[in-house]
Design an enzyme around this catalytic site. Structure first.
Site, PDB file in Angstrom:
ATOM      1  N   ASP A   1      -3.821   2.228  -4.264  1.00 41.72           N
ATOM      2  CA  ASP A   1      -4.392   3.485  -3.967  1.00 41.72           C
ATOM      3  C   ASP A   1      -6.136   3.032  -3.350  1.00 41.72           C
ATOM      4  O   ASP A   1      -6.982   2.328  -4.017  1.00 41.72           O
ATOM      5  CB  ASP A   1      -4.842   4.282  -5.094  1.00 41.72           C
ATOM      6  CG  ASP A   1      -5.634   5.599  -4.833  1.00 41.72           C
ATOM      7  OD1 ASP A   1      -6.039   5.744  -3.712  1.00 41.72           O
ATOM      8  OD2 ASP A   1      -5.559   6.598  -5.753  1.00 41.72           O
TER       9      ASP A   1
ATOM     10  N   CYS B   1       0.865  11.570  -2.958  1.00 44.64           N
ATOM     11  CA  CYS B   1       0.140  10.869  -3.758  1.00 44.64           C
ATOM     12  C   CYS B   1      -0.754  11.365  -4.555  1.00 44.64           C
ATOM     13  O   CYS B   1      -0.480  12.855  -4.994  1.00 44.64           O
ATOM     14  CB  CYS B   1      -0.952  10.001  -2.690  1.00 44.64           C
ATOM     15  SG  CYS B   1      -2.201  10.741  -2.032  1.00 44.64           S
TER      16      CYS B   1
ATOM     17  N   ASN C   1      -4.154  13.517  -2.302  1.00 43.82           N
ATOM     18  CA  ASN C   1      -3.905  13.848  -1.023  1.00 43.82           C
ATOM     19  C   ASN C   1      -5.038  13.689  -0.147  1.00 43.82           C
ATOM     20  O   ASN C   1      -5.109  14.508   0.936  1.00 43.82           O
ATOM     21  CB  ASN C   1      -3.195  15.309  -1.092  1.00 43.82           C
ATOM     22  CG  ASN C   1      -2.846  15.819   0.346  1.00 43.82           C
ATOM     23  OD1 ASN C   1      -2.735  16.948   0.633  1.00 43.82           O
ATOM     24  ND2 ASN C   1      -2.135  14.825   1.092  1.00 43.82           N
TER      25      ASN C   1
ATOM     26  N   CYS D   1      -6.120  10.246   0.608  1.00 46.13           N
ATOM     27  CA  CYS D   1      -5.957   8.687   1.322  1.00 46.13           C
ATOM     28  C   CYS D   1      -4.334   8.266   1.794  1.00 46.13           C
ATOM     29  O   CYS D   1      -4.380   8.229   2.817  1.00 46.13           O
ATOM     30  CB  CYS D   1      -6.503   7.689   0.034  1.00 46.13           C
ATOM     31  SG  CYS D   1      -8.098   7.935  -0.436  1.00 46.13           S
ATOM     32  N   ARG D   2      -3.849   8.013   0.628  1.00 43.16           N
ATOM     33  CA  ARG D   2      -2.509   7.300   1.282  1.00 43.16           C
ATOM     34  C   ARG D   2      -1.342   8.396   1.926  1.00 43.16           C
ATOM     35  O   ARG D   2      -0.752   8.427   2.803  1.00 43.16           O
ATOM     36  CB  ARG D   2      -1.629   6.737  -0.096  1.00 43.16           C
ATOM     37  CG  ARG D   2      -2.238   5.882  -0.602  1.00 43.16           C
ATOM     38  CD  ARG D   2      -1.867   5.118  -2.060  1.00 43.16           C
ATOM     39  NE  ARG D   2      -2.090   6.264  -2.971  1.00 43.16           N
ATOM     40  CZ  ARG D   2      -1.583   6.133  -4.319  1.00 43.16           C
ATOM     41  NH1 ARG D   2      -0.975   5.168  -4.660  1.00 43.16           N
ATOM     42  NH2 ARG D   2      -1.984   7.137  -5.155  1.00 43.16           N
ATOM     43  N   SER D   3      -1.180   9.369   1.182  1.00 44.44           N
ATOM     44  CA  SER D   3      -0.247  10.552   1.647  1.00 44.44           C
ATOM     45  C   SER D   3      -0.545  11.283   3.165  1.00 44.44           C
ATOM     46  O   SER D   3       0.090  11.081   3.864  1.00 44.44           O
ATOM     47  CB  SER D   3       0.321  11.571   0.747  1.00 44.44           C
ATOM     48  OG  SER D   3      -0.744  12.347   0.356  1.00 44.44           O
TER      49      SER D   3
END
Length: 157
Positions: free
Chosen positions: A126, A9, A12, A14-16
């Site tokens: 995000d 993401c 690096n 939150c999402r990934s």
């Protein structure tokens, strides 16, 4: 046979890392942590060395999913040859990954939500901006389950 996956993401945090932790949890549940390795990275360098975002940590804690030892890192040129699959969390990051890594590279690059075409959306939102970590978790959990099934099929599991 082993297989390696990298979730990417923007920062690096939150999402990934959420996807990395969820996928690790699925691998442990299936007893596949020795056959499939997973990591995460960001296209940006703002958060290098930091743990996952507080919202991601709180959500993972709620579901009993470990993120122990996870620290943000930036995508490197070596990732294109070091992983079998690179999974971008959104369209912009997919474009940035392809631009940074160039071609050819060993890794197949896909956008995460191609795993969930029935959702009718292209990008994992995000939560750094929206604050909606629950929505992201639901997408990540469903997508990681589909991804694991896909990889198990490739490995003949």
């Amino acid at each position: 046979m082993s297989y390696s996956v990298l979730f990417v993401c923007l920062g690096n945090i939150c999402r990934s890392p959420m996807a990395e932790a969820v996928f690790r949890n699925l691998l442990a549940r299936e007893g596949l942590e020795d056959a499939i390795t997973v990591d995460s990275a960001g296209t940006g360098d703002w958060h290098i060395g930091r743990p996952p975002h507080e919202g991601t940590r709180e959500l993972l804690d709620r579901y009993g999913i470990s993120y122990s030892g996870m620290k943000a890192r930036q995508l490197s040129n070596q990732d294109g040859s070091g992983f079998d699959l690179i999974v971008a969390m959104d369209t912009k990051n997919e474009r940035d990954i392809r631009e940074k890594l160039g071609s050819p590279q060993r890794a197949e690059i896909i956008r995460f939500l191609t795993l969930l075409p029935e959702r009718g959306i292209e990008d994992v939102p995000d939560p750094y901006y929206s604050g909606n970590f629950d929505e992201v978790y639901e997408l990540v959990q469903a997508g990681c389950e589909k991804l694991l099934a896909r990889i198990k099929g490739r490995l003949g599991e």
